[in-house]
Scaffold this active site. Structure first.
Site, mmCIF file in Angstrom:
data_model
loop_
_atom_site.group_PDB
_atom_site.id
_atom_site.type_symbol
_atom_site.label_atom_id
_atom_site.label_comp_id
_atom_site.label_asym_id
_atom_site.label_seq_id
_atom_site.Cartn_x
_atom_site.Cartn_y
_atom_site.Cartn_z
ATOM 1 N N GLY A 11 1.133 -1.199 0.299
ATOM 2 C CA GLY A 11 -0.315 0.410 -0.439
ATOM 3 C C GLY A 11 0.903 1.198 0.540
ATOM 4 O O GLY A 11 0.612 2.465 0.590
ATOM 5 N N HIS A 12 1.617 0.993 -0.404
ATOM 6 C CA HIS A 12 3.243 2.499 -1.132
ATOM 7 C C HIS A 12 2.540 3.383 -0.735
ATOM 8 O O HIS A 12 2.656 5.028 -1.298
ATOM 9 C CB HIS A 12 4.464 2.026 -1.316
ATOM 10 C CG HIS A 12 4.560 2.095 -2.440
ATOM 11 N ND1 HIS A 12 4.053 0.504 -3.392
ATOM 12 C CD2 HIS A 12 4.674 2.335 -3.690
ATOM 13 C CE1 HIS A 12 3.477 1.401 -4.335
ATOM 14 N NE2 HIS A 12 4.627 1.818 -4.949
ATOM 15 N N GLY A 14 -0.887 4.368 -0.803
ATOM 16 C CA GLY A 14 -1.633 5.101 0.282
ATOM 17 C C GLY A 14 -1.036 6.584 1.300
ATOM 18 O O GLY A 14 0.305 6.055 0.794
ATOM 19 N N VAL A 16 -0.809 6.117 4.517
ATOM 20 C CA VAL A 16 -0.365 5.380 5.544
ATOM 21 C C VAL A 16 1.091 4.904 4.612
ATOM 22 O O VAL A 16 2.370 5.311 5.682
ATOM 23 C CB VAL A 16 -0.809 5.036 6.256
ATOM 24 C CG1 VAL A 16 0.091 4.221 7.153
ATOM 25 C CG2 VAL A 16 -2.258 5.157 7.052
ATOM 26 N N GLY A 17 1.329 3.998 3.706
ATOM 27 C CA GLY A 17 2.067 3.542 2.915
ATOM 28 C C GLY A 17 3.580 4.224 2.498
ATOM 29 O O GLY A 17 4.197 4.090 2.807
ATOM 30 N N TYR A 137 -15.392 -3.286 6.914
ATOM 31 C CA TYR A 137 -14.401 -3.046 6.922
ATOM 32 C C TYR A 137 -13.373 -3.563 8.346
ATOM 33 O O TYR A 137 -12.783 -4.240 8.473
ATOM 34 C CB TYR A 137 -14.013 -1.426 7.030
ATOM 35 C CG TYR A 137 -13.349 -1.153 6.772
ATOM 36 C CD1 TYR A 137 -12.308 -0.333 8.294
ATOM 37 C CD2 TYR A 137 -12.221 -1.076 6.212
ATOM 38 C CE1 TYR A 137 -10.943 -0.011 9.197
ATOM 39 C CE2 TYR A 137 -10.525 -0.312 6.520
ATOM 40 C CZ TYR A 137 -10.361 0.202 7.719
ATOM 41 O OH TYR A 137 -8.654 0.320 7.924
ATOM 42 N N LYS A 141 -10.760 -6.021 8.960
ATOM 43 C CA LYS A 141 -9.456 -5.624 9.832
ATOM 44 C C LYS A 141 -9.181 -6.602 10.985
ATOM 45 O O LYS A 141 -7.697 -6.858 11.077
ATOM 46 C CB LYS A 141 -9.381 -4.081 10.148
ATOM 47 C CG LYS A 141 -8.986 -3.419 9.092
ATOM 48 C CD LYS A 141 -7.802 -3.943 8.289
ATOM 49 C CE LYS A 141 -7.438 -2.512 7.595
ATOM 50 N NZ LYS A 141 -5.811 -2.699 7.142
ATOM 51 N N LEU A 167 -6.470 9.196 11.138
ATOM 52 C CA LEU A 167 -5.325 9.300 10.287
ATOM 53 C C LEU A 167 -5.513 10.952 9.217
ATOM 54 O O LEU A 167 -6.736 10.149 8.048
ATOM 55 C CB LEU A 167 -4.343 8.805 9.649
ATOM 56 C CG LEU A 167 -4.123 7.888 10.888
ATOM 57 C CD1 LEU A 167 -3.700 6.352 9.691
ATOM 58 C CD2 LEU A 167 -3.137 7.828 11.298
ATOM 59 N N TRP A 199 -22.256 16.463 7.100
ATOM 60 C CA TRP A 199 -22.987 15.393 7.533
ATOM 61 C C TRP A 199 -23.461 15.743 9.288
ATOM 62 O O TRP A 199 -22.137 16.314 9.540
ATOM 63 C CB TRP A 199 -21.804 14.657 7.163
ATOM 64 C CG TRP A 199 -21.774 14.081 5.777
ATOM 65 C CD1 TRP A 199 -22.750 15.690 4.146
ATOM 66 C CD2 TRP A 199 -21.163 13.472 4.805
ATOM 67 N NE1 TRP A 199 -21.752 14.497 3.037
ATOM 68 C CE2 TRP A 199 -21.349 13.769 3.756
ATOM 69 C CE3 TRP A 199 -21.160 12.034 4.955
ATOM 70 C CZ2 TRP A 199 -20.661 12.519 2.258
ATOM 71 C CZ3 TRP A 199 -20.343 11.257 4.517
ATOM 72 C CH2 TRP A 199 -19.917 11.784 2.822
#
Ligand code: GFB
Length: 311
Positions: A11-12, A14, A16-17, A137, A141, A167, A199
């Site tokens: 996931g580099h 994204g 976080v990655g 999700y 996880k 995050l 929202w």
């Protein structure tokens, strides 16, 4: 952590990655292995097995997932469950099957029970009903987290997990329908024509952590000889969505009027994680929300100007 280790960051590309790769490079790690989605489909078990067999990975950081805000999750719990389950099972199981000695798996505080005690301790996992808007999700996880725990117990593999709070930061997804609240608010205030519709009721309370703080926590955890199976990672700084909206409005300099669409869900009322465990081992967050917002508005504008923004 041995800087000569071959480290795979799933996931580099994204948020976080990319932050983890930045932190690893800054720490002098020389052998960072990555693969784009088109090079490696993490939902394809055979492809993942072949990838691990070909790359002799020593350490894997699993930051790949299908992620999104409350809008994205609540509209597609089936897809979030299915894809994230495959990604979690393949990246963890095939790592164990191909000699990966150490693996760090990333969860999220949204996978704790909806009404977990606040601040949420690691022990609250699986103790009561999940938040419906992102149940798919969360189940995926939780599976990944538990697979790491079982492999550590049964095969002595050093597979452990972190549970980051909400995050934000450079490289975030600014899609105003599917994104998380903080980047969505930046985009809404930056593009507002007089009025910004947000929202829910604004009364939900969220804790935010800048992604560079999380990346530092990942390297901290990878540096521990005998890390806990699971550690929360948070800033301890929480705000109501209403307060966040005012802070983002100020950080962007917007003069827009804020209106609330209460037909949209608030989601979990509050998600403050208990970080006493990781703090007792020597880590704490460094980037305040005010400073993080300043940096993130600047990175949003830079990504927009460079045409690299993720919408
Ligand atoms: O970040 P967010 O989308 O997800 O929404 P969660 C947080 C809160 O912001 C909710 C409010 O109470 C929303 O009602 N909100 C107000 C908005 N305006 C907006 C807006 O324009 N966009 C969005 N997105 N929210 C997520 C999980 O929960 O937490 C994910 O669904 C993920 O799985 C993430 O793990 C960390 O914080 O409620």
């Amino acid at each position: 952590m041995d800087k000569s280790s071959v480290i795979y960051v799933a996931g580099h590309r994204g948020m976080v990655g990319a932050a983890v790769v930045r932190a690893l490079k800054a720490a002098g790690c020389e052998n960072i292995v990555t693969a784009t989605h088109s090079e490696l489909d993490l939902t394809d078990r055979k492809a993942v097995a072949e990838f691990y067999a070909a790359n002799k990975i020593d350490v894997a950081v699993i930051a790949a997932a299908r992620v999104g805000g409350i809008g994205a999750n609540s509209a597609a719990n089936s897809l979030f469950l299915y894809e994230n389950e495959l990604i979690a099972m393949n990246t963890v199981w095939e790592a164990a099957a191909h000699g990966v000695k150490r693996l760090l798996f990333l969860g999220s505080t949204c996978i704790y029970p909806r009404m977990a005690p606040q601040p949420i301790p690691e022990s609250a996992l699986l103790t009561s009903e999940l938040e419906k808007t992102n149940e798919g999700y969360a189940l995926a996880k939780i599976s990944g987290l538990k697979l790491c725990e079982f492999l550590r117990r049964e095969r002595g593999l050093l597979y452990h997990s972190l549970m980051p709070t909400n995050l934000y930061g450079p490289g975030d997804n600014y899609d105003i329908v599917h994104g998380h609240v903080l980047p969505t608010l930046i985009r809404k205030f930056e593009t507002a024509k007089g009025k910004v519709t947000l929202w829910g009721t604004g009364s939900a309370i969220r804790e935010f952590l800048h992604v560079d703080d999380l990346a530092a926590a990942c390297l901290f955890a990878l540096g521990l000889e005998n890390p806990p199976d699971l550690m929360n990672v948070g800033s301890g700084e929480e705000v109501t969505i209403r307060e966040l909206a005012e802070a983002v409005k100020a950080a962007t300099g917007s003069k827009a009027e804020i209106v609330w669409d209460s037909t949209k869900p608030d989601g979990t009322p509050r998600k403050l994680c208990d970080t006493s465990l990781i703090r007792s081992l020597g880590w704490k967050s460094e980037i305040s929300l005010a400073e993080g917002l300043r940096r993130t508005v600047a990175s949003y504008r830079a990504e927009l100007a460079a045409g690299t923004i993720r919408l």
